[in-house]
Design a protein around this motif. Structure first.
Motif, PDB file in Angstrom:
ATOM      1  N   SER A 103       2.116  41.076  29.360  1.00 12.79           N
ATOM      2  CA  SER A 103       0.897  41.773  29.369  1.00 12.79           C
ATOM      3  C   SER A 103       0.287  41.784  30.654  1.00 12.79           C
ATOM      4  N   ALA A 104       0.254  40.775  31.370  1.00  9.71           N
ATOM      5  CA  ALA A 104      -0.350  40.474  32.816  1.00  9.71           C
ATOM      6  C   ALA A 104       0.251  41.511  33.756  1.00  9.71           C
ATOM      7  N   ILE A 105       1.370  41.909  33.814  1.00 11.54           N
ATOM      8  CA  ILE A 105       2.061  42.826  34.573  1.00 11.54           C
ATOM      9  C   ILE A 105       1.774  44.135  34.188  1.00 11.54           C
ATOM     10  N   ALA A 106       1.770  44.387  32.726  1.00  8.90           N
ATOM     11  CA  ALA A 106       1.651  45.781  32.239  1.00  8.90           C
ATOM     12  C   ALA A 106       0.234  46.054  32.646  1.00  8.90           C
ATOM     13  N   VAL A 301      -3.373  32.516  32.524  1.00  9.17           N
ATOM     14  CA  VAL A 301      -2.246  32.499  31.429  1.00  9.17           C
ATOM     15  C   VAL A 301      -0.777  32.462  32.059  1.00  9.17           C
ATOM     16  N   ALA A 302      -0.573  33.503  32.928  1.00  7.69           N
ATOM     17  CA  ALA A 302       0.770  33.484  33.289  1.00  7.69           C
ATOM     18  C   ALA A 302       1.254  32.148  34.097  1.00  7.69           C
ATOM     19  N   VAL A 303       0.064  31.818  35.106  1.00  7.70           N
ATOM     20  CA  VAL A 303       0.566  30.512  35.820  1.00  7.70           C
ATOM     21  C   VAL A 303       0.731  29.436  35.061  1.00  7.70           C
ATOM     22  N   ASN A 305       1.833  29.079  32.082  1.00  5.52           N
ATOM     23  CA  ASN A 305       3.049  29.175  31.386  1.00  5.52           C
ATOM     24  C   ASN A 305       4.314  29.341  32.423  1.00  5.52           C
ATOM     25  N   MET A 306       4.207  29.830  33.562  1.00  4.18           N
ATOM     26  CA  MET A 306       5.264  29.835  34.403  1.00  4.18           C
ATOM     27  C   MET A 306       5.677  28.325  34.707  1.00  4.18           C
ATOM     28  N   VAL A 307       4.580  27.508  35.122  1.00  2.48           N
ATOM     29  CA  VAL A 307       5.067  26.284  35.639  1.00  2.48           C
ATOM     30  C   VAL A 307       5.549  25.549  34.251  1.00  2.48           C
ATOM     31  N   LYS A 308       4.870  25.324  33.121  1.00  6.51           N
ATOM     32  CA  LYS A 308       4.956  24.720  31.920  1.00  6.51           C
ATOM     33  C   LYS A 308       6.463  24.937  31.221  1.00  6.51           C
ATOM     34  N   ILE A 309       6.719  26.376  31.271  1.00  6.14           N
ATOM     35  CA  ILE A 309       7.945  26.724  30.613  1.00  6.14           C
ATOM     36  C   ILE A 309       9.227  26.373  31.570  1.00  6.14           C
ATOM     37  N   SER A 310       9.246  26.761  33.098  1.00  9.33           N
ATOM     38  CA  SER A 310      10.024  26.186  33.773  1.00  9.33           C
ATOM     39  C   SER A 310      10.347  24.809  33.766  1.00  9.33           C
ATOM     40  N   LEU A 311       9.416  24.004  33.787  1.00  7.27           N
ATOM     41  CA  LEU A 311       9.736  22.379  33.480  1.00  7.27           C
ATOM     42  C   LEU A 311      10.442  22.219  32.146  1.00  7.27           C
ATOM     43  N   ASN A 312       9.798  22.595  31.010  1.00  7.58           N
ATOM     44  CA  ASN A 312      10.522  22.546  29.672  1.00  7.58           C
ATOM     45  C   ASN A 312      12.153  23.016  29.792  1.00  7.58           C
ATOM     46  N   SER A 313      12.315  23.939  30.162  1.00 10.60           N
ATOM     47  CA  SER A 313      13.782  24.429  30.490  1.00 10.60           C
ATOM     48  C   SER A 313      14.671  23.444  31.223  1.00 10.60           C
ATOM     49  N   ALA A 314      13.924  23.122  32.272  1.00 11.61           N
ATOM     50  CA  ALA A 314      14.790  21.916  33.217  1.00 11.61           C
ATOM     51  C   ALA A 314      15.030  20.719  32.370  1.00 11.61           C
ATOM     52  N   LYS A 315      14.026  20.548  31.582  1.00 10.84           N
ATOM     53  CA  LYS A 315      14.326  19.169  30.747  1.00 10.84           C
ATOM     54  C   LYS A 315      15.242  19.388  29.593  1.00 10.84           C
ATOM     55  N   GLU A 316      15.167  20.666  29.002  1.00 11.93           N
ATOM     56  CA  GLU A 316      16.077  20.954  27.808  1.00 11.93           C
ATOM     57  C   GLU A 316      17.384  20.981  28.291  1.00 11.93           C
TER      58      GLU A 316
END
Ligand code: NAD
Ligand code: COI
Length: 328
Positions: A103-106, A301-303, A305-316
């Motif tokens: 929604s940020a982009i929309a 909100v986006a910033v 999420n971008m940081v934390k989700i990318s780090l979670n993915s790497a860890k996963e």
């Protein structure tokens, strides 16, 4: 486990630090983008976290493989600047953040369109000279328009909700139909969308097939006085053809958050410097264009999420060998 992140801005730092503390994983933060010269600085880490709009270096995945790195995680959606075949050949998993805040982009894309429809560039210019008259810059109403949405993925669908809220008629093209939207009967063929829309808004990824999708030929198929909105990727538009159509009046306006040669311009402070890109200089001179430096994503909100989700993915990926955000 030890990660390294590149192109880290001040506004991202606290989210990296919070995540690092919560997860007990060290994350080194580098201000620079990844370049052929600094890619060797990834040695000694388990994961590399990137974010940039320009191309990643050719030697990236070979270097990561030599350094025994298993995962390259980007903090954004688009992966058009990553050589995914090369990543595969070198055994490096790539993850992205597919939905940090569609929604940020929309919201931003509609905001920029509204600026055009209400002639904000022209009024601002006048007001800077203390000229507060109205005529002749009569605006147009979004609710009376047909909006053609190219790409009904996460951002396209969020944009459709907003356009519907304004009362606009929405038509859409996507090679893969969303079942809910299909029921509403909004899908049309690409050519029909080009011919019928008052506003064409781009929300598809940049691919080789869609390079310069908006060009002299497709513009000629559009309604006279149509508007283009692009928060997707600059390479989707032949900018020279667009400038010509905006000058001639064939198109009424364009709202552009991306530009095909943006990497050396957007998110750089070029104050006092000569920009060498003649097409860009022509583009930003036009009163019927709203250009923004690739900031549609840029919300609190986006910033986070971008940081934390990318780090979670790497860890996963390191812990389980895979992730729901794996780019295939
Ligand atoms: P998404 O993957 O959820 O949706 C993309 C949609 O485009 C899919 O439904 C896909 O089927 C469709 N598509 C593919 N080829 C198409 C074509 N030729 N014509 C029409 N539709 C086509 O992605 P998303 O999250 O909605 O993001 C869309 C794009 O927005 C990204 O690829 C990225 O380039 C861009 N983006 C820009 C910003 C910004 O700040 N400006 C931020 C995030 C994403
Ligand atoms: C994306 O998430 O794809 C964007 O365009 C945002 C940008 C910071 C790379």
């Amino acid at each position: 486990m030890k990660f390294v992140a590149f192109n880290v801005r001040e506004d991202e730092r606290r989210y990296f630090e919070e995540w690092s503390k919560e997860n007990g994983i060290e994350v080194s933060l580098k201000k620079e983008e990844i370049t052929p010269d600094n890619v060797s600085e990834t040695v000694g880490y388990d994961a590399v976290i990137g974010l940039q709009t320009g191309l990643y270096p050719d030697n990236l995945f070979k270097e990561l493989s030599d350094a025994n790195i298993k995962v390259f995680s980007v903090r954004n959606v688009g992966v058009d600047n990553i050589n995914l075949d090369d990543a595969k050949q070198n055994g490096i998993a790539v993850t992205n953040v597919p939905a940090y805040s569609p929604s940020a982009i929309a919201e931003f894309s509609v905001t920029q369109l509204l600026q055009l429809l209400r002639n904000q560039n022209l009024f601002r210019k006048r007001m800077a000279k203390q000229d507060y008259r109205w005529a002749p810059f009569v605006g147009k109403e979004l609710g009376k328009m047909t909006v053609g949405v190219m790409g009904t993925g996460r951002i396209g669908r969020a944009a459709i909700q907003i356009y519907k809220g304004f009362g606009a008629k929405v038509i859409a093209y996507d090679p893969f139909h969303n079942p809910e939207l299909e029921k509403e009967g909004i899908y049309v063929e690409k050519e029909d969308l080009l011919k019928k829309a008052d506003v064409i808004t781009l929300h598809m990824p940049a691919t080789d097939d869609d390079y310069h999708f908006i060009n002299e030929k497709t513009i000629s198929m559009m309604k006279d006085g149509a508007y283009i909105v692009n928060t997707a990727r600059g390479s989707l538009i032949d900018t020279s053809a667009l400038v010509e159509a905006l000058r001639s009046g064939k198109l009424a306006g364009a709202a552009l958050d991306t530009y095909e040669n943006e990497a050396s311009i957007f998110n750089h402070d070029l104050e006092g410097q000569e920009i060498e890109d003649e097409t860009f200089k022509e583009l930003i001179k036009l009163d019927n264009v709203v250009v923004s430096p690739h900031i549609a994503f840029y919300t609190n909100v986006a910033v986070e999420n971008m940081v934390k989700i990318s780090l979670n993915s790497a860890k996963e990926v390191i812990e389980t060998g895979t992730s729901s955000t794996l780019v295939k």
